[in-house]
Design a protein around this motif. Structure first.
Motif, PDB file in Angstrom:
ATOM      1  N   LYS A  62      37.718  45.523  38.475  1.00  0.00           N
ATOM      2  CA  LYS A  62      37.656  44.155  38.979  1.00  0.00           C
ATOM      3  C   LYS A  62      36.320  43.547  38.584  1.00  0.00           C
ATOM      4  O   LYS A  62      35.268  44.167  38.725  1.00  0.00           O
ATOM      5  CB  LYS A  62      37.804  44.155  40.496  1.00  0.00           C
ATOM      6  CG  LYS A  62      37.808  42.779  41.111  1.00  0.00           C
ATOM      7  CD  LYS A  62      37.996  42.859  42.612  1.00  0.00           C
ATOM      8  CE  LYS A  62      37.955  41.464  43.209  1.00  0.00           C
ATOM      9  NZ  LYS A  62      38.081  41.517  44.680  1.00  0.00           N
ATOM     10  N   TYR A 113      37.924  38.244  29.765  1.00  0.00           N
ATOM     11  CA  TYR A 113      37.219  37.645  30.906  1.00  0.00           C
ATOM     12  C   TYR A 113      36.384  36.447  30.488  1.00  0.00           C
ATOM     13  O   TYR A 113      36.218  35.498  31.225  1.00  0.00           O
ATOM     14  CB  TYR A 113      36.337  38.698  31.587  1.00  0.00           C
ATOM     15  CG  TYR A 113      35.433  39.442  30.643  1.00  0.00           C
ATOM     16  CD1 TYR A 113      34.164  38.973  30.360  1.00  0.00           C
ATOM     17  CD2 TYR A 113      35.867  40.607  30.017  1.00  0.00           C
ATOM     18  CE1 TYR A 113      33.338  39.635  29.478  1.00  0.00           C
ATOM     19  CE2 TYR A 113      35.046  41.278  29.146  1.00  0.00           C
ATOM     20  CZ  TYR A 113      33.780  40.792  28.870  1.00  0.00           C
ATOM     21  OH  TYR A 113      32.981  41.449  27.991  1.00  0.00           O
ATOM     22  N   ASN A 124      32.256  35.077  39.574  1.00  0.00           N
ATOM     23  CA  ASN A 124      33.127  33.919  39.787  1.00  0.00           C
ATOM     24  C   ASN A 124      33.074  32.932  38.625  1.00  0.00           C
ATOM     25  O   ASN A 124      33.738  31.903  38.663  1.00  0.00           O
ATOM     26  CB  ASN A 124      32.730  33.201  41.080  1.00  0.00           C
ATOM     27  CG  ASN A 124      33.008  34.038  42.303  1.00  0.00           C
ATOM     28  OD1 ASN A 124      34.032  34.712  42.360  1.00  0.00           O
ATOM     29  ND2 ASN A 124      32.101  34.015  43.262  1.00  0.00           N
ATOM     30  N   LYS A 156      39.670  35.675  35.649  1.00  0.00           N
ATOM     31  CA  LYS A 156      40.084  36.897  36.336  1.00  0.00           C
ATOM     32  C   LYS A 156      41.256  37.567  35.620  1.00  0.00           C
ATOM     33  O   LYS A 156      41.718  38.614  36.040  1.00  0.00           O
ATOM     34  CB  LYS A 156      40.482  36.583  37.778  1.00  0.00           C
ATOM     35  CG  LYS A 156      39.356  35.996  38.595  1.00  0.00           C
ATOM     36  CD  LYS A 156      38.193  36.962  38.706  1.00  0.00           C
ATOM     37  CE  LYS A 156      37.085  36.368  39.562  1.00  0.00           C
ATOM     38  NZ  LYS A 156      35.940  37.260  39.657  1.00  0.00           N
TER      39      LYS A 156
END
Length: 197
Positions: free
Chosen positions: A49, A107, A53, A57
């Motif tokens: 993960k 990402y 921010n 994602k």
């Protein structure tokens, strides 16, 4: 087709080449000369993960790129015989090396530049090999930048074939410094990269 047969026959007569030397020469041609410069495509999936921010994602993304190098350093002019003796055994091991550029849209859009070392085991030479790679990553999203390094290990499949079946399956760790614009740390991923030309 007839012209090709005449050409091959004249090479055999004039050069005194044996059939096995011609086949070994063909393997050397397809494994090295046809792949001096190659283009790649594939996909990457993130294994951990991402805490930042500021990046996507989505754990799945595409890969395109190019590489230059020599897949098989060999001990003769034609064949693909391994060239380095393994101490205390009768086996020899082979090596190859490439410089590779990949663009990964995972990402964050990432440019990756580095080198890869192929280690060819003595048995099943050309079918499977080990891969070790290192290099630098340059990621940017919305004018925010993160530079880092990567290390990867994995398996190469059918490096002897120049198109489509030729695959690198690698685990990669993209390592970014503590202070970067995108707040990235270490990103672990699994990459599948095919050679298409």
């Amino acid at each position: 087709m007839r012209l090709l047969q005449i050409f091959l026959l004249s090479i055999m007569i004039c050069g005194g080449l044996k059939a096995e030397n011609m086949f070994a020469g063909f393997l050397h041609f397809t494994a090295n000369w046809l792949q001096i410069a190659s283009f790649h495509y594939g996909f990457s999936t993130d294994l951990n993960k991402i805490d930042s921010n500021k990046v996507a994602k989505d754990r799945f993304g595409g890969i395109v790129g190019a590489s230059v190098g020599w897949n098989f350093f060999v001990n003769d002019e034609f064949g693909l015989k391994p060239s380095v003796s393994i101490p205390f055994t009768d086996y020899e091991i082979g090596f190859g090396a490439r410089l590779k550029y990949l663009y990964m849209d995972t990402y964050a859009p990432t440019h990756s530049v580095g080198g890869m070392l192929y280690i060819h085991p003595p048995r099943d030479f050309g079918a499977l090999n080990l891969i070790i790679g290192v290099g630098a990553n340059f990621s940017e999203k919305h004018n925010l930048k993160a530079n880092g390094a990567y290390i990867e290990v994995g398996l190469g499949i059918a490096k002897i074939i120049p198109y489509f079946v030729n695959t690198d399956i690698t685990y990669r760790a993209n390592i970014y410094g503590r202070h970067n614009d995108l707040d990235l740390g270490t990103i672990h991923s699994l990459n599948f990269v095919w050679t298409f030309l």
